[in-house]
Scaffold this motif. Structure first.
Motif, PDB file in Angstrom:
ATOM      1  N   TRP B  97      28.526  28.633  34.566  1.00  0.00           N
ATOM      2  CA  TRP B  97      29.297  28.396  35.481  1.00  0.00           C
ATOM      3  C   TRP B  97      29.661  29.234  36.648  1.00  0.00           C
ATOM      4  O   TRP B  97      30.460  29.092  37.582  1.00  0.00           O
ATOM      5  N   LEU B  98      29.196  30.421  36.703  1.00  0.00           N
ATOM      6  CA  LEU B  98      29.447  31.498  37.758  1.00  0.00           C
ATOM      7  C   LEU B  98      28.066  31.725  38.398  1.00  0.00           C
ATOM      8  O   LEU B  98      26.873  31.693  37.821  1.00  0.00           O
ATOM      9  N   THR B  99      28.347  32.100  39.815  1.00  0.00           N
ATOM     10  CA  THR B  99      27.028  32.488  40.358  1.00  0.00           C
ATOM     11  C   THR B  99      26.665  33.835  40.029  1.00  0.00           C
ATOM     12  O   THR B  99      27.294  34.619  39.494  1.00  0.00           O
ATOM     13  N   VAL B 100      25.528  34.375  40.455  1.00  0.00           N
ATOM     14  CA  VAL B 100      25.192  35.800  40.219  1.00  0.00           C
ATOM     15  C   VAL B 100      26.259  36.979  40.432  1.00  0.00           C
ATOM     16  O   VAL B 100      26.796  37.630  39.867  1.00  0.00           O
ATOM     17  N   ARG B 101      26.736  36.577  41.941  1.00  0.00           N
ATOM     18  CA  ARG B 101      27.905  37.213  42.178  1.00  0.00           C
ATOM     19  C   ARG B 101      28.896  37.475  41.323  1.00  0.00           C
ATOM     20  O   ARG B 101      29.364  38.576  40.683  1.00  0.00           O
ATOM     21  N   GLU B 102      29.459  36.286  40.921  1.00  0.00           N
ATOM     22  CA  GLU B 102      30.669  36.147  40.296  1.00  0.00           C
ATOM     23  C   GLU B 102      30.490  36.776  38.454  1.00  0.00           C
ATOM     24  O   GLU B 102      31.043  37.002  37.933  1.00  0.00           O
ATOM     25  N   ASN B 103      29.055  36.427  38.223  1.00  0.00           N
ATOM     26  CA  ASN B 103      28.795  37.080  36.880  1.00  0.00           C
ATOM     27  C   ASN B 103      28.700  38.645  36.894  1.00  0.00           C
ATOM     28  O   ASN B 103      29.215  39.233  36.037  1.00  0.00           O
ATOM     29  N   VAL B 104      28.236  39.035  38.024  1.00  0.00           N
ATOM     30  CA  VAL B 104      28.115  40.562  37.904  1.00  0.00           C
ATOM     31  C   VAL B 104      29.540  41.214  38.128  1.00  0.00           C
ATOM     32  O   VAL B 104      29.930  42.115  37.578  1.00  0.00           O
ATOM     33  N   ALA B 105      30.529  40.233  38.777  1.00  0.00           N
ATOM     34  CA  ALA B 105      31.919  40.774  38.931  1.00  0.00           C
ATOM     35  C   ALA B 105      32.765  40.690  37.731  1.00  0.00           C
ATOM     36  O   ALA B 105      33.859  41.028  37.651  1.00  0.00           O
ATOM     37  N   PHE B 106      32.190  39.752  36.780  1.00  0.00           N
ATOM     38  CA  PHE B 106      33.003  39.552  35.598  1.00  0.00           C
ATOM     39  C   PHE B 106      33.783  40.546  34.890  1.00  0.00           C
ATOM     40  O   PHE B 106      34.869  40.484  34.657  1.00  0.00           O
ATOM     41  N   GLY B 107      32.847  41.701  34.760  1.00  0.00           N
ATOM     42  CA  GLY B 107      33.553  42.891  34.059  1.00  0.00           C
ATOM     43  C   GLY B 107      34.769  43.383  34.894  1.00  0.00           C
ATOM     44  O   GLY B 107      35.480  44.559  34.271  1.00  0.00           O
ATOM     45  N   LEU B 108      34.762  43.110  36.039  1.00  0.00           N
ATOM     46  CA  LEU B 108      35.793  43.811  36.907  1.00  0.00           C
ATOM     47  C   LEU B 108      37.161  43.177  36.907  1.00  0.00           C
ATOM     48  O   LEU B 108      37.961  43.637  37.509  1.00  0.00           O
ATOM     49  N   GLY B 109      37.248  42.205  35.968  1.00  0.00           N
ATOM     50  CA  GLY B 109      38.466  41.494  35.739  1.00  0.00           C
ATOM     51  C   GLY B 109      38.477  40.192  36.689  1.00  0.00           C
ATOM     52  O   GLY B 109      37.782  40.086  37.518  1.00  0.00           O
ATOM     53  N   GLY B 110      39.464  39.410  36.415  1.00  0.00           N
ATOM     54  CA  GLY B 110      39.513  38.208  37.026  1.00  0.00           C
ATOM     55  C   GLY B 110      39.886  38.261  38.413  1.00  0.00           C
ATOM     56  O   GLY B 110      39.937  39.442  39.270  1.00  0.00           O
ATOM     57  N   GLY B 111      40.084  37.337  39.295  1.00  0.00           N
ATOM     58  CA  GLY B 111      40.359  37.157  40.548  1.00  0.00           C
ATOM     59  C   GLY B 111      39.013  37.189  41.435  1.00  0.00           C
ATOM     60  O   GLY B 111      38.131  38.151  41.299  1.00  0.00           O
ATOM     61  N   ARG B 112      38.945  36.508  42.515  1.00  0.00           N
ATOM     62  CA  ARG B 112      37.634  36.098  43.289  1.00  0.00           C
ATOM     63  C   ARG B 112      37.611  37.416  44.040  1.00  0.00           C
ATOM     64  O   ARG B 112      36.412  37.430  44.591  1.00  0.00           O
ATOM     65  N   SER B 119      31.213  47.663  44.321  1.00  0.00           N
ATOM     66  CA  SER B 119      30.402  47.913  43.315  1.00  0.00           C
ATOM     67  C   SER B 119      29.451  46.601  42.845  1.00  0.00           C
ATOM     68  O   SER B 119      28.565  47.034  42.526  1.00  0.00           O
ATOM     69  N   VAL B 120      30.307  45.578  43.218  1.00  0.00           N
ATOM     70  CA  VAL B 120      29.174  44.467  42.883  1.00  0.00           C
ATOM     71  C   VAL B 120      27.900  44.517  43.693  1.00  0.00           C
ATOM     72  O   VAL B 120      26.852  43.905  43.583  1.00  0.00           O
ATOM     73  N   ARG B 121      28.238  44.478  45.250  1.00  0.00           N
ATOM     74  CA  ARG B 121      27.117  44.488  46.203  1.00  0.00           C
ATOM     75  C   ARG B 121      26.023  45.455  45.958  1.00  0.00           C
ATOM     76  O   ARG B 121      24.849  45.325  45.897  1.00  0.00           O
ATOM     77  N   GLU B 122      26.582  46.759  45.572  1.00  0.00           N
ATOM     78  CA  GLU B 122      25.645  47.837  45.293  1.00  0.00           C
ATOM     79  C   GLU B 122      24.735  47.485  43.915  1.00  0.00           C
ATOM     80  O   GLU B 122      23.688  47.566  44.242  1.00  0.00           O
ATOM     81  N   HIS B 123      25.381  47.145  43.193  1.00  0.00           N
ATOM     82  CA  HIS B 123      24.580  46.712  41.733  1.00  0.00           C
ATOM     83  C   HIS B 123      23.658  45.312  42.129  1.00  0.00           C
ATOM     84  O   HIS B 123      22.439  45.477  41.269  1.00  0.00           O
ATOM     85  N   ILE B 124      23.874  44.747  42.853  1.00  0.00           N
ATOM     86  CA  ILE B 124      23.277  43.451  43.097  1.00  0.00           C
ATOM     87  C   ILE B 124      22.087  44.016  43.664  1.00  0.00           C
ATOM     88  O   ILE B 124      20.812  43.652  43.475  1.00  0.00           O
ATOM     89  N   ASP B 125      22.250  44.931  44.632  1.00  0.00           N
ATOM     90  CA  ASP B 125      21.185  45.586  45.467  1.00  0.00           C
ATOM     91  C   ASP B 125      20.260  46.402  44.459  1.00  0.00           C
ATOM     92  O   ASP B 125      19.065  46.347  44.415  1.00  0.00           O
ATOM     93  N   LEU B 126      20.777  46.982  43.719  1.00  0.00           N
ATOM     94  CA  LEU B 126      20.263  47.984  42.744  1.00  0.00           C
ATOM     95  C   LEU B 126      19.064  47.357  41.959  1.00  0.00           C
ATOM     96  O   LEU B 126      18.108  47.817  41.608  1.00  0.00           O
ATOM     97  N   VAL B 127      19.660  46.167  41.625  1.00  0.00           N
ATOM     98  CA  VAL B 127      18.720  45.218  40.607  1.00  0.00           C
ATOM     99  C   VAL B 127      17.902  44.514  41.505  1.00  0.00           C
ATOM    100  O   VAL B 127      16.781  43.589  40.988  1.00  0.00           O
ATOM    101  N   GLY B 128      18.001  44.366  42.679  1.00  0.00           N
ATOM    102  CA  GLY B 128      16.717  43.807  43.590  1.00  0.00           C
ATOM    103  C   GLY B 128      17.244  42.236  43.604  1.00  0.00           C
ATOM    104  O   GLY B 128      16.348  41.415  43.858  1.00  0.00           O
ATOM    105  N   LEU B 129      18.687  41.903  43.525  1.00  0.00           N
ATOM    106  CA  LEU B 129      19.042  40.489  43.740  1.00  0.00           C
ATOM    107  C   LEU B 129      19.610  40.198  44.972  1.00  0.00           C
ATOM    108  O   LEU B 129      20.085  38.860  45.134  1.00  0.00           O
TER     109      LEU B 129
END
Lengths: 280, 262
Positions: B97-112, B119-129
């Motif tokens: 039920w979460l987008t890629v971005r929300e999934n990646v951000a899941f571990g940072l705790g709640g809150g949109r 860190s989210v943008r950086e790691h999405i970039d790191l894995v090439g997504l």
């Protein structure tokens, strides 16, 4: 998994193409896919109309579709029909809201807390085994013949499917997703809010839809048993006055509004679940 | 981090045993496991299925806390999950039920608002997504979903990344591509990596050391250092030699000729 799906879709498409290619020149005139489901009802209506017109079907038992439509229009012009529809809809909607709300609260609490579940669930399961109609005399005694008893009956009907589906949705949440929550050190409350409830949503929506179906069933029962307004009353009125066309017109209206309200829930579910790629 | 830091033990496992209750009896999954992993190391753990390698990883992850012996992370006994230890499972386990971005951000705790974080943008970039932030898991291929899962595990900047057969469900070509990605990520993040696999080639290609486990009960049979410079050539003499050496370890253990197994 997605690979498997793709493959099966490809296979399916290939089969379709083969069929297309080898199909015999058919005698059927082509009916657009979207309305193929309408063919049978239309055929039945035409045959029925013909049988009624020629007098093979006795008109007082099974009036022709055209007579039913005429009756509907006549009731509509008389001004009483909209009132009946409104009353019935109001009963279903309020019974549904009350039943679904209670089921959501209780299902949520029993699902989230094993202790509450051990205390509460057996009692609720026992209550479930009481045929809902058996509540009628008690509700009449407690709440009188008016609206409250009817709404209470509908609410009881709606309650159980919603409660059961929510609870089972919560209890069957994929353990693997819970582990992800654990890895990120979610506490119990966060685990419920961020993993369990969203994961249980599809099952909950199934519960709401079957609850609504039961709500319509129970409104008929409640109105047949004693009402002075509503579509169920209209049916009884038709029966008392020997007008089968009125009864059939009411049945058609029940089907129509049942389908319409279900469509509302279906749309809402699609909106909520479409992102997950779930066909609803 | 200085030289001293680079040689400090991140993980220290001594005399670790684990058994499960099965049908009233007890089955030993792990017996007397001793393993030290230094900070920044890349360790491959290889074994046939059922050898307890995943159990070992789950103990390190803190998902199994009922064990005997010592399992320490940074000098403290492991008795639950921690954000310093990221986990990538065999299945991507993204929340549908979460987008890629929300999934990646899941571990940072709640809150949109978190999902917009650096860190989210950086790691999405790191894995090439990059460009797929708004996609939902069912719209991703297996490889892309696993990339998202890796980004999710990395977003808290864990010191150790635990990978439990992460590419086992991917096709051979995607797998090779992902192995190279993991090496790149390892260099970029500087995290300690512990990879569980049943793929000899993968173990040798990635690990500084290959830990070979044997079956029933799960024990460490041998630890083979891989002193090959990276990037490693899978076709080179040294590589194939190591691979055959590990291969031989398994089939000696089976204690019957290869032909019988077929």
């Amino acid at each position: 998994m997605s690979n498997g799906q793709e493959t099966s879709q490809e296979t399916f498409a290939a089969l379709e193409a083969l069929k297309e290619h080898y199909s015999l020149p058919s005698l059927t005139f082509s009916v657009p896919r979207q309305v193929q489901g309408l063919v049978l009802p239309v055929v039945i209506a035409v045959v029925w109309e013909a049988l009624a017109q020629t007098g093979i079907l006795p008109a007082n038992w099974l009036p022709a579709p055209s007579v039913v439509v005429a009756t509907l229009l006549e009731l509509l012009r008389g001004g009483e029909l909209l009132g009946h529809i409104g009353v019935t809809l109001a009963r279903v909607v309020s019974g549904f809201l009350i039943g679904a709300l209670a089921a959501t609260l209780l299902g949520g609490v029993t699902g989230s807390s094993p202790l509450v579940r051990r205390v509460l669930d057996p009692t609720l399961q026992a209550l479930r085994s009481i045929p809902s109609m058996a509540w009628v005399p008690l509700f009449l005694l407690w709440l009188g013949i008016h609206e409250s008893s009817k709404i209470a009956l509908i609410a009881v009907g709606v309650f159980f499917p919603v409660y059961l589906n929510l609870l089972s949705g919560i209890l069957t949440v994929d353990r693997k997703l819970l582990e992800v929550g654990q890895v990120f050190r979610l506490d119990r409350v966060q685990q419920v809010r961020r993993v369990i409830l969203p994961a249980a949503l599809p099952s909950y929506l199934v519960g709401l839809r079957s609850g609504l179906g039961l709500g319509w069933m129970f409104v008929v029962a409640a109105e047949i048993m004693g009402a002075s307004r509503g579509l169920g009353f209209l049916m009884i009125d038709g029966q008392m006055t020997g007008r089968a066309s009125v009864i059939i017109a009411s049945i058609v209206l029940f089907a129509l509004f049942g389908k319409l309200t279900d469509l509302v829930l279906e749309r809402a579910a699609k909106g909520l679940l479409g992102q997950r790629g779930i066909e609803f | 981090m200085g030289l001293a830091g680079a040689h400090r033990a991140a993980l220290d496992i001594r005399g670790l045993c684990k058994d499960f209750a099965v049908h009233g009896g007890r089955v030993t999954a792990l017996q007397d496991i001793n393993l030290t992993v230094r900070q920044g190391d890349f360790i491959s753990i290889i074994g046939s299925s059922g050898c307890g390698k995943s159990t070992l990883l789950r103990i390190i992850a803190g998902l199994e806390t009922d064990y005997q012996g010592d399992a320490e992370f940074e000098g403290e006994r492991i008795n639950g999950p921690g954000l310093e230890r990221g986990v990538v499972f065999q299945e991507h386990r993204l929340f549908p039920w979460l987008t890629v971005r929300e999934n990646v951000a899941f571990g940072l705790g709640g809150g949109r608002e978190n999902s917009r974080g650096e860190s989210v943008r950086e790691h999405i970039d790191l894995v090439g997504l990059t460009g797929f932030e708004q996609a939902y898991p069912h719209q991703l291929s297996g490889g892309m979903a696993q990339r998202a899962a890796i980004a999710r595990a990395l977003v808290n900047r864990p010191q150790v990344l635990l990978l439990d057969e992460p590419f086992g469900a991917l096709d051979a070509l995607t797998k090779i591509q992902m192995q190279e990605e993991v090496l790149r990520i390892w260099r970029a993040e500087g995290a300690t990596m512990v990879l569980v696999t049943h793929d000899i080639d993968e173990a040798v290609f990635l690990g500084d050391r290959v830990v070979i486990m044997s079956n029933r009960p799960g024990t460490i049979k041998r630890i083979i250092p891989v002193d090959l410079p990276r990037p490693r050539d899978r076709g080179s003499y040294e590589f194939t030699h190591l691979r055959s050496a590990i291969y031989a370890e398994f089939f000696r253990q089976e204690d019957k000729p290869f032909a019988y197994a077929i």
